[in-house]
Motif scaffolding. Structure first.
Motif, mmCIF file in Angstrom:
data_model
loop_
_atom_site.group_PDB
_atom_site.id
_atom_site.type_symbol
_atom_site.label_atom_id
_atom_site.label_comp_id
_atom_site.label_asym_id
_atom_site.label_seq_id
_atom_site.Cartn_x
_atom_site.Cartn_y
_atom_site.Cartn_z
ATOM 1 N N LEU A 1 0.752 -0.952 -0.055
ATOM 2 C CA LEU A 1 -0.077 -0.107 0.024
ATOM 3 C C LEU A 1 1.082 1.260 0.045
ATOM 4 N N LEU A 2 0.618 1.851 -1.008
ATOM 5 C CA LEU A 2 1.371 3.276 -1.109
ATOM 6 C C LEU A 2 0.301 4.727 -0.836
ATOM 7 N N ARG A 3 1.043 5.190 0.212
ATOM 8 C CA ARG A 3 0.301 6.492 0.402
ATOM 9 C C ARG A 3 0.923 7.808 -0.235
ATOM 10 N N PHE A 4 0.025 8.530 -0.877
ATOM 11 C CA PHE A 4 0.344 9.814 -1.452
ATOM 12 C C PHE A 4 -0.276 10.886 -0.964
ATOM 13 N N ARG A 5 0.341 12.233 -1.156
ATOM 14 C CA ARG A 5 -0.390 13.560 -0.880
ATOM 15 C C ARG A 5 0.020 14.269 -1.962
ATOM 16 N N SER A 6 -1.035 15.259 -2.385
ATOM 17 C CA SER A 6 -0.807 16.297 -3.431
ATOM 18 C C SER A 6 0.187 17.442 -3.161
ATOM 19 N N ARG A 7 0.995 17.558 -3.691
ATOM 20 C CA ARG A 7 2.137 18.816 -3.704
ATOM 21 C C ARG A 7 1.295 19.950 -3.912
ATOM 22 N N GLU A 8 0.860 20.029 -5.240
ATOM 23 C CA GLU A 8 0.171 21.445 -5.936
ATOM 24 C C GLU A 8 -0.600 21.081 -6.781
ATOM 25 N N VAL A 9 -1.356 21.950 -7.222
ATOM 26 C CA VAL A 9 -2.409 21.839 -8.351
ATOM 27 C C VAL A 9 -2.076 22.625 -9.621
ATOM 28 N N ARG A 10 -1.646 21.646 -10.579
ATOM 29 C CA ARG A 10 -0.899 22.343 -11.580
ATOM 30 C C ARG A 10 -2.132 22.320 -12.957
ATOM 31 N N GLY A 11 -2.328 23.641 -13.314
ATOM 32 C CA GLY A 11 -3.145 23.853 -14.478
ATOM 33 C C GLY A 11 -4.593 23.169 -14.140
ATOM 34 N N ASN A 12 -5.079 22.404 -15.266
ATOM 35 C CA ASN A 12 -6.479 21.678 -15.072
ATOM 36 C C ASN A 12 -6.148 20.458 -14.884
ATOM 37 N N SER A 13 -4.992 19.889 -14.147
ATOM 38 C CA SER A 13 -4.669 18.466 -13.860
ATOM 39 C C SER A 13 -5.242 18.071 -12.665
ATOM 40 N N GLN A 14 -6.104 18.709 -11.995
ATOM 41 C CA GLN A 14 -6.843 18.317 -10.476
ATOM 42 C C GLN A 14 -7.341 16.988 -10.735
ATOM 43 N N PHE A 15 -8.431 16.790 -11.730
ATOM 44 C CA PHE A 15 -9.237 15.642 -12.068
ATOM 45 C C PHE A 15 -8.469 14.381 -12.327
ATOM 46 N N ILE A 16 -7.063 14.734 -12.559
ATOM 47 C CA ILE A 16 -6.375 13.347 -13.250
ATOM 48 C C ILE A 16 -5.301 12.940 -11.897
ATOM 49 N N SER A 17 -5.591 13.403 -10.916
ATOM 50 C CA SER A 17 -4.587 12.947 -9.985
ATOM 51 C C SER A 17 -4.617 11.805 -9.732
ATOM 52 N N GLU A 18 -5.795 11.103 -9.554
ATOM 53 C CA GLU A 18 -5.904 9.775 -9.084
ATOM 54 C C GLU A 18 -5.373 9.081 -10.409
ATOM 55 N N ASP A 19 -5.536 9.191 -11.337
ATOM 56 C CA ASP A 19 -4.868 8.729 -12.861
ATOM 57 C C ASP A 19 -3.507 8.556 -12.698
ATOM 58 N N LEU A 20 -2.792 9.915 -12.327
ATOM 59 C CA LEU A 20 -1.526 9.945 -12.208
ATOM 60 C C LEU A 20 -0.862 8.955 -11.260
ATOM 61 N N MET A 21 -1.549 8.843 -10.070
ATOM 62 C CA MET A 21 -1.144 8.020 -8.847
ATOM 63 C C MET A 21 -1.294 6.632 -9.483
#
Length: 428
Positions: A387-407
């Motif tokens: 299990l890998l736990r992440f936190r968001s560093r910053e919101v860049r452009g309009n990429s907030q809705f793809i944060s889980e996809d990047l994870m």
């Protein structure tokens, strides 16, 4: 060494001896030192060149754009499926046949601009929505349901097999947008449709999810298909069984990456140089070969995409490149952190912690990007969860809705390196 010699010469008080020593060092010793330094630099460059290889030419860049804003002469981005550039034509006969047999049929495809966890919850609910068909003979109320679109994932699976055929290590394709496409499946219709009718408009209302709905979006990547003819006649290979087919690359661009798209039985080995590809094949006649060109990204001067360009580009130091070259894996938290920090996505997501969990409780917000990569040695059952736990560093452009996809991309890369675990990601 030169400084040491100069220091010793300056300390000599006898000028005659100083002159003799200086002439001797200049004519013999210093030339030998410079020659040795030059050999050391060449050896160092050779080691680094062998470690670096040409993997950087096979980075995959992805994006998304509306159909009406697609640039057909874009510098390096192309539609994943060329047919997406054309307006979709719905086959009325297929709809009529499916409804008569009480089967569902594909009506259209929509993009949901929201987090993947919301899409997952929506698809698992198997909800029905209302819509309307406008045809040449009238309007019909219809009932639809949503289903995960798999067309673009299938294109990535095809790319995986091309990498394997070319003898190149597979790297996860980071295309966060394609997992947000859902198929609208027609399940029922009020009234009887005729095959002679033509559909002019399709509308579907997704209720509380309506604000996420986007139409006519096209996934892009930096891969296009080429056809190249061998530059001359095939040359018999050293094994005296196969033939070497040489494909020149100067006209199409030597800075790009290339993959040979062909059947495994036609390809024995592929050799690459800076300006050509040599295919060792049992074919004995000059022929046309199908290639995939992975275009090198360039800075776009005119125009800008609304959705961010994402890539699986990795920035590794010498140790990381050596590890990939030798396929050496280190089972440690430091190795996991090093792998994640080598990707651009580490600027957005930070690995906070990890743990081995054997409880079986699933809190993951990620999904597997490489389901087609099978481990024929280990069974999926009984694997401990990493299990890998992440936190968001910053919101860049309009990429907030793809944060889980990047994870999901980062977790999938860790999964390739740690196949003995079932890797999952969640928010810290």
């Amino acid at each position: 060494m030169k400084e040491i010699v100069q220091d010793r010469i300056n300390k000599m008080e006898d000028l005659q001896q100083r002159r003799m020593l200086k002439n001797m060092m200049t004519s013999v010793f210093l030339n030998l030192v410079e020659y040795q330094d030059d050999l050391n630099r060449k050896l160092e460059r050779r080691v680094f060149d062998e470690i670096e290889g040409n993997e950087g030419n096979h980075d995959v860049f992805t994006a998304l754009c509306p159909r009406e804003e697609l640039d057909p002469i874009h510098e390096f981005l192309y539609p994943m499926i060329p047919q997406d550039t054309e307006a979709t034509v719905i086959d009325m006969k297929c709809i009529v046949d499916a409804l008569s047999q009480k089967e569902e049929v594909l009506l259209t495809t929509v993009f949901l601009e929201c987090n993947y966890s919301i899409i997952k919850q929506l698809l698992n609910s198997d909800r029905k929505f209302k819509g309307e068909l406008v045809t040449s003979k009238g309007r019909y109320n219809v009932q639809v349901r949503l289903k995960q679109n798999r067309v673009y994932q299938d294109e990535i699976e095809k790319l995986y097999h091309v990498f394997i055929t070319n003898g190149l290590p597979w790297r996860t394709v980071n295309h966060p947008y394609i997992h947000k496409f859902v198929d609208v499946m027609l399940t029922a219709c009020d009234g009887e449709l005729a095959e002679t009718e033509e559909i002019s408009e399709v509308t579907v209302h997704l209720e509380e999810y309506e604000s996420f709905k986007r139409m006519n979006l096209i996934p892009l990547w930096n891969i296009q298909k080429l056809e190249l003819k061998t530059g001359g006649f095939p040359i018999p290979a050293e094994d005296r069984v196969n033939y070497e087919h040489v494909l020149p690359l100067r006209k199409t661009g030597i800075r790009h990456g290339y993959l040979v798209d062909g059947d495994e039985e036609d390809i024995r080995y592929i050799k690459r140089t800076q300006d050509e590809i040599t295919i060792v094949s049992p074919r004995d006649k000059s022929d046309i070969w199908h290639l995939l060109q992975l275009a090198e990204p360039v800075e776009t001067v005119i125009g800008k995409l609304y959705y961010d360009v994402i890539s699986n580009r990795r920035v590794d130091g010498f140790i990381g490149k050596y590890r990939h070259k030798q396929d050496q894996r280190v089972r440690s938290k430091g190795e996991i952190i090093r792998m994640i920090q080598s990707f651009e996505q580490s600027k957005i997501l930070e690995l906070v912690d990890h743990e081995i969990d054997e409880s079986g409780v699933d809190h993951s917000v990620t999904y597997e990007l490489n389901p087609f990569v099978n481990d024929h040695v280990r069974s999926e059952q009984g694997k401990a969860r990493l299990l890998l736990r992440f936190r968001s560093r910053e919101v860049r452009g309009n990429s907030q809705f793809i944060s889980e996809d990047l994870m999901s991309f980062l977790v999938s890369e860790i999964q390739l390196a740690f196949p003995e675990y079932k890797c999952e990601g969640e928010w810290a």
